[in-house]
Design a protein around this motif. Structure first.
Motif, PDB file in Angstrom:
ATOM      1  N   GLN A  30      -1.257  -4.354   8.827  1.00 42.18           N
ATOM      2  CA  GLN A  30      -0.462  -3.640   7.679  1.00 42.18           C
ATOM      3  C   GLN A  30       0.899  -3.189   8.666  1.00 42.18           C
ATOM      4  O   GLN A  30       0.607  -2.682   9.878  1.00 42.18           O
ATOM      5  N   PHE A  85       0.822  -1.115   0.064  1.00 44.60           N
ATOM      6  CA  PHE A  85       0.119  -0.275   0.039  1.00 44.60           C
ATOM      7  C   PHE A  85       0.886   1.269  -0.146  1.00 44.60           C
ATOM      8  O   PHE A  85       1.908   1.348   0.442  1.00 44.60           O
ATOM      9  N   PHE A 112      -4.884   6.966   1.866  1.00 40.60           N
ATOM     10  CA  PHE A 112      -4.635   5.941   0.986  1.00 40.60           C
ATOM     11  C   PHE A 112      -4.449   6.571  -0.405  1.00 40.60           C
ATOM     12  O   PHE A 112      -5.251   7.390  -0.836  1.00 40.60           O
ATOM     13  N   TYR A 134       0.440   5.284   0.968  1.00 43.16           N
ATOM     14  CA  TYR A 134      -0.348   6.392   1.654  1.00 43.16           C
ATOM     15  C   TYR A 134       0.400   7.715   1.603  1.00 43.16           C
ATOM     16  O   TYR A 134       1.693   7.979   1.540  1.00 43.16           O
ATOM     17  N   GLN A 169      -6.498  -1.005  13.541  1.00 46.10           N
ATOM     18  CA  GLN A 169      -5.223  -0.993  14.024  1.00 46.10           C
ATOM     19  C   GLN A 169      -4.994   0.527  14.735  1.00 46.10           C
ATOM     20  O   GLN A 169      -5.619   1.277  14.466  1.00 46.10           O
ATOM     21  N   GLN A 191      -1.875  15.748   9.815  1.00 47.27           N
ATOM     22  CA  GLN A 191      -2.976  15.019   9.342  1.00 47.27           C
ATOM     23  C   GLN A 191      -2.717  13.436   9.630  1.00 47.27           C
ATOM     24  O   GLN A 191      -1.619  12.911   9.704  1.00 47.27           O
ATOM     25  N   GLY A 192      -3.916  12.576   9.486  1.00 48.06           N
ATOM     26  CA  GLY A 192      -3.447  11.156   9.332  1.00 48.06           C
ATOM     27  C   GLY A 192      -2.933  10.894   7.889  1.00 48.06           C
ATOM     28  O   GLY A 192      -3.368  11.361   6.853  1.00 48.06           O
ATOM     29  N   PRO A 193      -2.555   9.531   7.554  1.00 45.92           N
ATOM     30  CA  PRO A 193      -2.190   9.244   6.626  1.00 45.92           C
ATOM     31  C   PRO A 193      -3.526   8.973   5.574  1.00 45.92           C
ATOM     32  O   PRO A 193      -4.559   8.522   6.176  1.00 45.92           O
ATOM     33  N   PHE A 199      -7.623   6.379   8.342  1.00 40.65           N
ATOM     34  CA  PHE A 199      -7.130   6.854   9.657  1.00 40.65           C
ATOM     35  C   PHE A 199      -7.918   7.829  10.263  1.00 40.65           C
ATOM     36  O   PHE A 199      -8.487   8.672   9.486  1.00 40.65           O
ATOM     37  N   GLY A 200      -7.980   7.895  11.496  1.00 39.00           N
ATOM     38  CA  GLY A 200      -8.477   9.012  12.301  1.00 39.00           C
ATOM     39  C   GLY A 200      -7.408  10.325  12.292  1.00 39.00           C
ATOM     40  O   GLY A 200      -6.260   9.919  11.651  1.00 39.00           O
ATOM     41  N   LYS A 201      -7.847  11.607  12.664  1.00 37.11           N
ATOM     42  CA  LYS A 201      -6.810  12.470  12.698  1.00 37.11           C
ATOM     43  C   LYS A 201      -5.801  12.636  13.936  1.00 37.11           C
ATOM     44  O   LYS A 201      -4.858  13.196  13.858  1.00 37.11           O
ATOM     45  N   LYS A 222      -7.660  -1.043   2.134  1.00 35.02           N
ATOM     46  CA  LYS A 222      -6.985   0.198   2.379  1.00 35.02           C
ATOM     47  C   LYS A 222      -7.401   0.536   3.974  1.00 35.02           C
ATOM     48  O   LYS A 222      -8.595   0.293   4.257  1.00 35.02           O
ATOM     49  N   LEU A 223      -6.450   1.211   4.658  1.00 35.55           N
ATOM     50  CA  LEU A 223      -7.090   1.734   6.121  1.00 35.55           C
ATOM     51  C   LEU A 223      -7.406   3.097   5.858  1.00 35.55           C
ATOM     52  O   LEU A 223      -6.686   3.901   5.036  1.00 35.55           O
ATOM     53  N   PHE A 230      -2.568   7.065  16.352  1.00 36.63           N
ATOM     54  CA  PHE A 230      -3.664   6.873  15.315  1.00 36.63           C
ATOM     55  C   PHE A 230      -4.338   5.653  15.551  1.00 36.63           C
ATOM     56  O   PHE A 230      -3.800   4.579  15.703  1.00 36.63           O
TER      57      PHE A 230
END
Lengths: 112, 109
Positions: A101, A33, A45, A35, B33, A41-43, B99-101, B96-97, B86
Motif C-alpha cells: 500500500q 483504503f 483502518f 485510515y 511493510q 498513535q499508529g494509523p 499498525f504498531g504504535k 487492511k493493515l 511504523f
C-alpha cells in the motif's frame, strides 16, 4: 509517476458541521483504503474499496462516517455532525494487485 | 484481531551510529511493510517484506515469518533518519493493515 493525493490538507470544522475529504489514488490502483491516525498513535483502518465496491467498512467508528468511490477512482470520506473526538489525520492509501500500500499525505481535521 | 508490538518505543542516536528496530506480531501474515513517517506526517514506504531479507542503501530489513518478527536495521544514521518508524501487517490479498504504535527515532548531530 504521481502518488496518492488528498485534499484538503487541513480542515477546521465547528462541532456539528459536515465535512468531506477527498482521495485521488495512484492511477490504475484498484484498491483504496482509508485510515484514521490519532495524535501519537499508529494509523487505524476505517474502510476498503476494490474498484467501486466497498468490501470492508468494519473500522468506521459510527454511522456518522460514510465513504464512497462511485467510479472506482476518486474516493470521498464524509463525516456528518462532526464531534471533537473526530479530530485526527485521515490517511488514504492505494494498491495495485500486490499487497503493498502507498499512502497519501493525509488530511488533518480539527473539530472545534 | 492481530496484535503488533514495536520496540523500543523511543531511540536516541548520535549521527553515524547503527540501530535495530523490532516488530513482533501475533499471527501469520502475508503482508508486512515498514514505513518512515516524516515530520510532515507523510508515510514513506521503506520495505514490503512479508518474509526474507532486503536491503536498500543504509537500510535493511529481515522478516522471520515462522517466528513472527521483523527487524529494521539502520546503519550510519543521519539526522534525516529522525521520525517515527511504523511496522504494519496484513492478512490476505489487498487487506487492511494493522499498525504498531511506532518507534520514535531521534538522531543527534
Amino acid at each position: 509517476g504521481a502518488g496518492v493525493s488528498q485534499s484538503p490538507r487541513y480542515k477546521v470544522a465547528k462541532r456539528g458541521q459536515d465535512v468531506a475529504l477527498r482521495c485521488d489514488p495512484i492511477s490504475g490502483h484498484v484498491s483504496l483504503f482509508w485510515y484514521q491516525q490519532a495524535l501519537g498513535q499508529g494509523p487505524e483502518f476505517l474502510t476498503y474499496f476494490q474498484n467501486e465496491a466497498q468490501l470492508d467498512k468494519s473500522g468506521l467508528p459510527s454511522d456518522r462516517f460514510f465513504a464512497e468511490r462511485p467510479e472506482g477512482s476518486v474516493s470521498t470520506l464524509k463525516i456528518q455532525r462532526t464531534q471533537q473526538e473526530d479530530s485526527a489525520v485521515y490517511l488514504c492509501a492505494s494498491s495495485l494487485r500486490s499487497y503493498e500500500q502507498y499512502f497519501g499525505p493525509g488530511t488533518r481535521l480539527t473539530v472545534t | 484481531g492481530i496484535q503488533v508490538e514495536q520496540s523500543p518505543p523511543d531511540l536516541i542516536l548520535q549521527e553515524g551510529a547503527n540501530s535495530t528496530l523490532r516488530c513482533n506480531f501475533s499471527d501469520s501474515v502475508n503482508n508486512l511493510q515498514w514505513f518512515h513517517q516524516n515530520p510532515w506526517g507523510q508515510l514513506i514506504n521503506l520495505f514490503y517484506i512479508p518474509s526474507g531479507t532486503k536491503q536498500n542503501g543504509r537500510l535493511s530489513a529481515t522478516t522471520v515469518a515462522t517466528e513472527r518478527y521483523s527487524l529494521l536495521y539502520i546503519s550510519s544514521s543521519q539526522t534525516t533518519d529522525s521520525g517515527v518508524y511504523f511496522c504494519a501487517v496484513g492478512v490476505g490479498a489487498n487487506s487492511k493493515l494493522t499498525f504498531g504504535k511506532g518507534i520514535t527515532l531521534s538522531v543527534r548531530p
